[in-house]
Design a protein around this motif. Sequence first.
Motif, mmCIF file in Angstrom:
data_model
loop_
_atom_site.group_PDB
_atom_site.id
_atom_site.type_symbol
_atom_site.label_atom_id
_atom_site.label_comp_id
_atom_site.label_asym_id
_atom_site.label_seq_id
_atom_site.Cartn_x
_atom_site.Cartn_y
_atom_site.Cartn_z
ATOM 1 N N ILE A 9 0.848 -1.203 0.000
ATOM 2 C CA ILE A 9 0.000 0.000 0.000
ATOM 3 C C ILE A 9 0.883 1.252 0.000
ATOM 4 C CG2 ILE A 9 -1.590 1.347 1.434
ATOM 5 C CD1 ILE A 9 -2.990 -1.329 2.118
ATOM 6 N N ALA A 10 1.938 1.232 0.818
ATOM 7 C CA ALA A 10 2.846 2.387 0.885
ATOM 8 C C ALA A 10 3.499 2.661 -0.466
ATOM 9 C CB ALA A 10 3.905 2.150 1.956
ATOM 10 N N ALA A 11 3.741 1.603 -1.225
ATOM 11 C CA ALA A 11 4.382 1.730 -2.542
ATOM 12 C C ALA A 11 3.365 1.921 -3.656
ATOM 13 C CB ALA A 11 5.222 0.490 -2.813
ATOM 14 N N HIS A 12 2.090 2.016 -3.286
ATOM 15 C CA HIS A 12 0.996 2.147 -4.259
ATOM 16 C C HIS A 12 0.921 0.960 -5.214
ATOM 17 C CE1 HIS A 12 -0.080 6.195 -2.971
ATOM 18 N NE2 HIS A 12 1.213 6.421 -2.845
ATOM 19 N N GLU A 13 1.337 -0.177 -4.720
ATOM 20 C CA GLU A 13 1.203 -1.420 -5.517
ATOM 21 C C GLU A 13 -0.131 -2.097 -5.247
ATOM 22 O OE1 GLU A 13 6.018 -2.169 -5.207
ATOM 23 O OE2 GLU A 13 4.655 -3.711 -4.456
ATOM 24 N N VAL A 14 -0.705 -1.779 -4.093
ATOM 25 C CA VAL A 14 -2.045 -2.247 -3.728
ATOM 26 C C VAL A 14 -2.872 -1.010 -3.444
ATOM 27 C CG1 VAL A 14 -3.372 -3.391 -1.884
ATOM 28 C CG2 VAL A 14 -1.366 -4.519 -2.863
ATOM 29 N N ALA A 15 -4.087 -0.981 -3.962
ATOM 30 C CA ALA A 15 -4.931 0.207 -3.824
ATOM 31 C C ALA A 15 -5.432 0.375 -2.387
ATOM 32 C CB ALA A 15 -6.120 0.093 -4.770
ATOM 33 N N ALA A 16 -5.548 1.624 -1.991
ATOM 34 C CA ALA A 16 -6.155 1.964 -0.708
ATOM 35 C C ALA A 16 -6.708 3.374 -0.838
ATOM 36 C CB ALA A 16 -5.127 1.887 0.412
ATOM 37 N N GLN A 17 -7.658 3.681 0.028
ATOM 38 C CA GLN A 17 -8.209 5.039 0.058
ATOM 39 C C GLN A 17 -7.303 5.902 0.913
ATOM 40 O OE1 GLN A 17 -12.618 3.999 0.816
ATOM 41 N NE2 GLN A 17 -12.603 6.203 0.454
ATOM 42 N N VAL A 25 5.334 8.896 5.618
ATOM 43 C CA VAL A 25 4.127 8.368 6.267
ATOM 44 C C VAL A 25 2.994 8.322 5.253
ATOM 45 C CG1 VAL A 25 2.397 8.877 8.062
ATOM 46 C CG2 VAL A 25 4.825 9.318 8.503
ATOM 47 N N ILE A 26 2.141 7.301 5.390
ATOM 48 C CA ILE A 26 0.908 7.281 4.594
ATOM 49 C C ILE A 26 -0.237 6.842 5.501
ATOM 50 C CG2 ILE A 26 1.346 4.926 3.727
ATOM 51 C CD1 ILE A 26 0.048 5.843 1.050
ATOM 52 N N ALA A 27 -1.395 7.442 5.300
ATOM 53 C CA ALA A 27 -2.591 7.101 6.077
ATOM 54 C C ALA A 27 -3.692 6.732 5.097
ATOM 55 C CB ALA A 27 -3.017 8.279 6.940
ATOM 56 N N PHE A 28 -4.417 5.663 5.424
ATOM 57 C CA PHE A 28 -5.446 5.163 4.515
ATOM 58 C C PHE A 28 -6.578 4.528 5.315
ATOM 59 C CE2 PHE A 28 -3.943 0.817 5.100
ATOM 60 C CZ PHE A 28 -2.596 0.999 5.403
ATOM 61 N N GLU A 29 -7.728 4.433 4.663
ATOM 62 C CA GLU A 29 -8.906 3.902 5.343
ATOM 63 C C GLU A 29 -8.751 2.401 5.589
ATOM 64 O OE1 GLU A 29 -10.422 6.154 6.458
ATOM 65 O OE2 GLU A 29 -11.181 7.624 5.043
ATOM 66 N N ASP A 30 -9.116 1.965 6.798
ATOM 67 C CA ASP A 30 -9.132 0.532 7.094
ATOM 68 C C ASP A 30 -10.167 -0.145 6.195
ATOM 69 O OD1 ASP A 30 -8.219 -1.275 9.833
ATOM 70 O OD2 ASP A 30 -9.788 -2.076 8.521
ATOM 71 N N VAL A 31 -9.803 -1.279 5.619
ATOM 72 C CA VAL A 31 -10.688 -1.979 4.692
ATOM 73 C C VAL A 31 -11.912 -2.560 5.416
ATOM 74 C CG1 VAL A 31 -9.636 -4.307 4.821
ATOM 75 C CG2 VAL A 31 -10.576 -3.468 2.643
ATOM 76 N N ASN A 32 -11.817 -2.717 6.716
ATOM 77 C CA ASN A 32 -12.900 -3.308 7.513
ATOM 78 C C ASN A 32 -13.174 -2.419 8.728
ATOM 79 O OD1 ASN A 32 -14.764 -5.107 8.565
ATOM 80 N ND2 ASN A 32 -13.189 -6.382 9.539
ATOM 81 N N PRO A 33 -13.771 -1.247 8.471
ATOM 82 C CA PRO A 33 -13.894 -0.254 9.556
ATOM 83 C C PRO A 33 -14.755 -0.740 10.714
ATOM 84 C CG PRO A 33 -15.167 0.414 7.620
ATOM 85 C CD PRO A 33 -14.361 -0.781 7.211
ATOM 86 N N GLN A 34 -14.288 -0.475 11.926
ATOM 87 C CA GLN A 34 -14.996 -0.876 13.145
ATOM 88 C C GLN A 34 -15.903 0.228 13.655
ATOM 89 O OE1 GLN A 34 -14.528 -4.155 14.301
ATOM 90 N NE2 GLN A 34 -13.548 -4.165 12.283
ATOM 91 N N VAL A 35 -15.655 1.428 13.254
ATOM 92 C CA VAL A 35 -16.412 2.615 13.674
ATOM 93 C C VAL A 35 -16.460 3.558 12.470
ATOM 94 C CG1 VAL A 35 -15.992 2.531 16.189
ATOM 95 C CG2 VAL A 35 -14.244 3.481 14.687
#
Length: 115
Positions: A9-17, A25-35
Amino acid sequence: MNDCIFCKIAAHEVAAQVVYEDDDVIAFEDVNPQVPVHTLIIPKQHYAHVGDNVPPDLLGKVFSAVRVVAEAKGVAESGYRIIANSGEDGRQTVHHLHVHLLGGTRLPIRMGPAD
Ligand code: 5GP
Ligand code: ZN
């Protein structure tokens, strides 16, 4: 770390929001949000967890990003919780240092019983 999903994800090889990104640093949405707000903040460089001899300045950058992400997600005023599950007893499942930022609702005061 070839098989680390967060390295990818950090290398943008896997997609994330992505919510926030800088050189370290990189921050992205958890794929399985708890809240309603559940964002993960990670150093781009691979460290297993917060106790893995992480350079203090990098830890500072990760925690400085917490404030930026909290503002971006609109919870800076209402409040939020950060958690860094670390190791086996900490129930860490992805072994690349990450800080969960949780909010957008009134969180329970304390943890439930162990399961
Ligand atoms: P841990 O239990 O290690 O503290 O948390 C790992 C978190 O990473 C979990 O909340 C899980 O939903 C999230 N996660 C696992 N794989 C992925 C993924 O491929 N993409 C994203 N965005 N989140 C992931
Ligand atoms: Zn990694």
